[in-house]
Design a protein around this motif. Structure first.
Motif, short mmCIF file in Angstrom:
data_model
loop_
_atom_site.label_atom_id
_atom_site.label_comp_id
_atom_site.label_asym_id
_atom_site.label_seq_id
_atom_site.Cartn_x
_atom_site.Cartn_y
_atom_site.Cartn_z
N TYR A 64 -9.14 -6.80 3.48
CA TYR A 64 -8.31 -5.62 3.73
C TYR A 64 -8.06 -4.84 2.44
O TYR A 64 -6.93 -4.78 1.95
CB TYR A 64 -6.98 -6.03 4.37
CG TYR A 64 -7.14 -6.55 5.78
CD1 TYR A 64 -7.10 -5.68 6.86
CD2 TYR A 64 -7.37 -7.90 6.02
CE1 TYR A 64 -7.26 -6.14 8.16
CE2 TYR A 64 -7.53 -8.37 7.32
CZ TYR A 64 -7.48 -7.49 8.38
OH TYR A 64 -7.65 -7.95 9.66
N HIS B 131 -4.80 -2.07 7.19
CA HIS B 131 -3.97 -2.59 6.10
C HIS B 131 -3.86 -4.11 6.08
O HIS B 131 -3.81 -4.71 5.00
CB HIS B 131 -2.55 -2.02 6.20
CG HIS B 131 -2.43 -0.57 5.88
ND1 HIS B 131 -1.91 0.36 6.75
CD2 HIS B 131 -2.79 0.12 4.77
CE1 HIS B 131 -1.92 1.56 6.19
NE2 HIS B 131 -2.46 1.44 4.99
N ALA B 132 -3.73 -4.71 7.25
CA ALA B 132 -3.35 -6.12 7.28
C ALA B 132 -3.70 -6.77 8.61
O ALA B 132 -3.80 -6.11 9.65
CB ALA B 132 -1.84 -6.26 7.03
N HIS C 14 -4.32 -8.58 -3.14
CA HIS C 14 -4.74 -8.41 -1.75
C HIS C 14 -4.00 -9.35 -0.80
O HIS C 14 -3.57 -10.44 -1.19
CB HIS C 14 -6.24 -8.68 -1.63
CG HIS C 14 -7.10 -7.62 -2.24
ND1 HIS C 14 -7.94 -6.81 -1.50
CD2 HIS C 14 -7.23 -7.20 -3.53
CE1 HIS C 14 -8.57 -5.96 -2.29
NE2 HIS C 14 -8.15 -6.19 -3.54
N GLN C 15 -3.88 -8.91 0.43
CA GLN C 15 -3.40 -9.73 1.56
C GLN C 15 -2.02 -10.34 1.32
O GLN C 15 -1.74 -11.46 1.75
CB GLN C 15 -4.45 -10.79 1.91
CG GLN C 15 -5.67 -10.16 2.58
CD GLN C 15 -6.91 -11.01 2.52
OE1 GLN C 15 -7.53 -11.14 1.45
NE2 GLN C 15 -7.30 -11.59 3.65
N GLY D 86 -5.11 -2.50 2.09
CA GLY D 86 -3.76 -3.06 2.01
C GLY D 86 -3.39 -3.61 0.65
O GLY D 86 -2.32 -4.20 0.49
N TRP E 7 0.81 -1.22 0.00
CA TRP E 7 0.00 0.00 0.00
C TRP E 7 0.84 1.27 0.00
O TRP E 7 0.32 2.35 -0.18
CB TRP E 7 -0.92 0.01 1.22
CG TRP E 7 -0.16 -0.16 2.51
CD1 TRP E 7 0.46 0.81 3.25
CD2 TRP E 7 0.08 -1.39 3.19
NE1 TRP E 7 1.08 0.26 4.36
CE2 TRP E 7 0.85 -1.09 4.35
CE3 TRP E 7 -0.28 -2.73 2.95
CZ2 TRP E 7 1.26 -2.08 5.25
CZ3 TRP E 7 0.12 -3.70 3.86
CH2 TRP E 7 0.89 -3.38 4.99
N PRO F 217 2.20 -0.71 8.80
CA PRO F 217 0.89 -1.36 8.76
C PRO F 217 -0.02 -0.89 9.90
O PRO F 217 0.44 -0.68 11.02
CB PRO F 217 1.21 -2.85 8.91
CG PRO F 217 2.66 -2.98 8.60
CD PRO F 217 3.29 -1.68 8.97
#
Length: 449
Positions: free
Chosen positions: A356, A340-341, A366-367, A359, A331, A336
């Motif tokens: 998320y 975000h996570a 993602h992730q 993030g 991101w 974080p």
């Protein structure tokens, strides 16, 4: 490729602010260590729940021993507190399976020891220079010890997953994924990017130095493989079809009669799992966890795909196609947050795929940070120009094809111990760790433009 330098807020801090930052990071790690060890009684602390893991009381005293060696003795130049236990808590001298037989510190003695070490470490921190020596530049030694403690906290969390009995750990549920469905894949354009880091102050030796890597175009799943998708592999007979397995993977699966992810069980009404003492239905939309490299590899072949290489994973996680620079995280460069996570044992499970959105990477992956460690197809090695620091046993002695790289951290990884360059490694048979994966593939003709 961009020449914009790496950005890191630590580089802008004054020496006093660096000390405060290091103190806060050490304190957060210790609070977690205390919570993990206070959650069980003394009998549980000294018990070995699996030969793959140490008793929790060993991990606790080992955390103190490493802190004493590096912060009290080396950085601080202080007299040793307990030189008589150095060998007991040297991870290279005693295999995990043998540690319960050692004359270890008992729970009360271990707690007193780590408290005394921490008091002296904080005394050292008050006056330690933040420059002039590589070990103390930007509070590196304090960051190294913070990360070491948080890594052992994640190991202790894995031990909690292996223990029998009623649940003793509790946490709120992670956020749900938005109703909007994610695209299944994204194309990551080919080209050069900067892998690794030179500027990240608390980066460990195997993350260094920054270097250019040319990565051909590839297609990557936007989310880790979910339990629901993995059940399709199970129900199709994937564990019993040798075509999908490597030779060593098939041999290991047969020898140990592995027929599902660890902690899963097939019941008449479907798949169930045990998670930190809680028995529950396998959740369809969560990333699958507790699978070995061999299982991940077999799934990807069944799906007509493959595991990403380590360079592909890092490019997807760090490269900004618009600016051409490598970010600290998917991101951006900021640390974080809970938006975000899924990190830091904030939740005791992975979150649903797509939970998320803040993030996600610029390409919509993602992730990549948090939830589950992700297996890659790459063996553990040093980057061009690698130099062991501050000791060979952190990374260099593990280099070789027998270990596979995992990336991204899990729900049990603290933010202090993860970043876009962080490299984890383990044997391909390991399943007690919080490991999952995502799929990659080569572009089809005309797909890469």
């Amino acid at each position: 490729m961009s020449t914009i330098p790496e950005q890191n807020p630590l580089l802008e801090l004054s020496p006093q602010d660096l000390r405060a930052h290091a103190a806060a990071a050490l304190t957060r790690a210790r609070e977690r260590s205390v919570a993990l060890t206070d959650a069980v009684d003394d009998e549980d602390l000294v018990r070995q729940h699996s030969k793959l893991m140490s008793p929790l009381v060993w991990d606790l005293a080992h955390i103190g021993s490493q802190e004493e060696l590096w912060l009290v003795r080396d950085v601080g130049g202080r007299e040793p507190l307990r030189p008589d236990i150095d060998d007991l808590y040297d991870a290279f001298q005693h295999a995990r399976a043998d540690r319960p037989a050692l004359p270890l510190l008992g729970p009360a003695e271990a707690r007193a020891y780590v408290r005394e070490v921490r008091e002296k470490a904080f005394d050292v921190l008050e006056t330690a220079p933040m420059e002039g020596r590589r070990l103390t530049e930007s509070a590196f030694a304090f960051g190294m010890i913070t990360q070491h403690e948080q890594q052992h906290d994640e190991t202790m969390l894995a031990t909690h997953q292996l223990r029998k009995g009623e649940p003793v750990l509790h946490a709120p549920e992670p956020p749900r994924a938005p109703a909007r469905k994610l695209p299944a894949e994204v194309l990551v354009p080919g080209g050069r990017f900067t892998m690794g880091t030179t500027a990240e102050p608390w980066a460990l030796d195997n993350e260094r130095p920054a270097h250019e890597v040319d990565v051909p175009a590839f297609v990557l799943d936007t989310a880790p493989v979910t339990c629901g998708a993995y059940v399709e592999f199970l129900e199709s007979g994937g564990y019993h079809d040798q075509r999908f397995w490597s030779e060593p993977g098939w041999a290991y699966r047969q020898e140990h009669d592995i027929t599902a992810p660890r902690f899963w069980r097939r019941e008449p009404d479907g798949w169930w799992r045990t998670r930190f003492g809680v028995r529950e239905r396998v959740p369809e939309n969560e990333p699958v966890v507790h699978v070995s490299y061999y299982e991940a590899e077999a799934y990807t072949r069944w799906a007509g795909k493959r595991l990403p290489t380590e360079a592909e994973w890092e490019k997807a996680a760090r490269h900004d196609p618009e600016s051409g620079r490598s970010r600290r995280f998917p991101w951006g460069d900021e640390e974080p947050t809970a938006e975000h996570a899924n990190l830091g044992q904030r939740h005791l499970r992975a979150a649903e795929a797509g939970a998320y959105p803040a993030g996600a990477s610029p390409l919509g992956v993602h992730q990549l940070i948090g939830d589950v460690w992700e297996w890659t197809s790459t063996g553990f090695h040093g980057y061009p120009g690698f130099a062991a620091f501050p000791y060979r046993e952190y990374s260099e002695v593990f280099f070789g094809p027998e270990y596979k790289i995992l990336r991204g951290g899990s729900f049990g990884t603290d933010a202090a111990a993860i970043r876009g360059t962080f490299r984890n490694w383990d044997y391909p048979i390991r399943r007690q760790i919080f490991s999952g994966f995502r799929c990659a593939r080569d572009p089809r003709p005309g797909e890469a433009g």
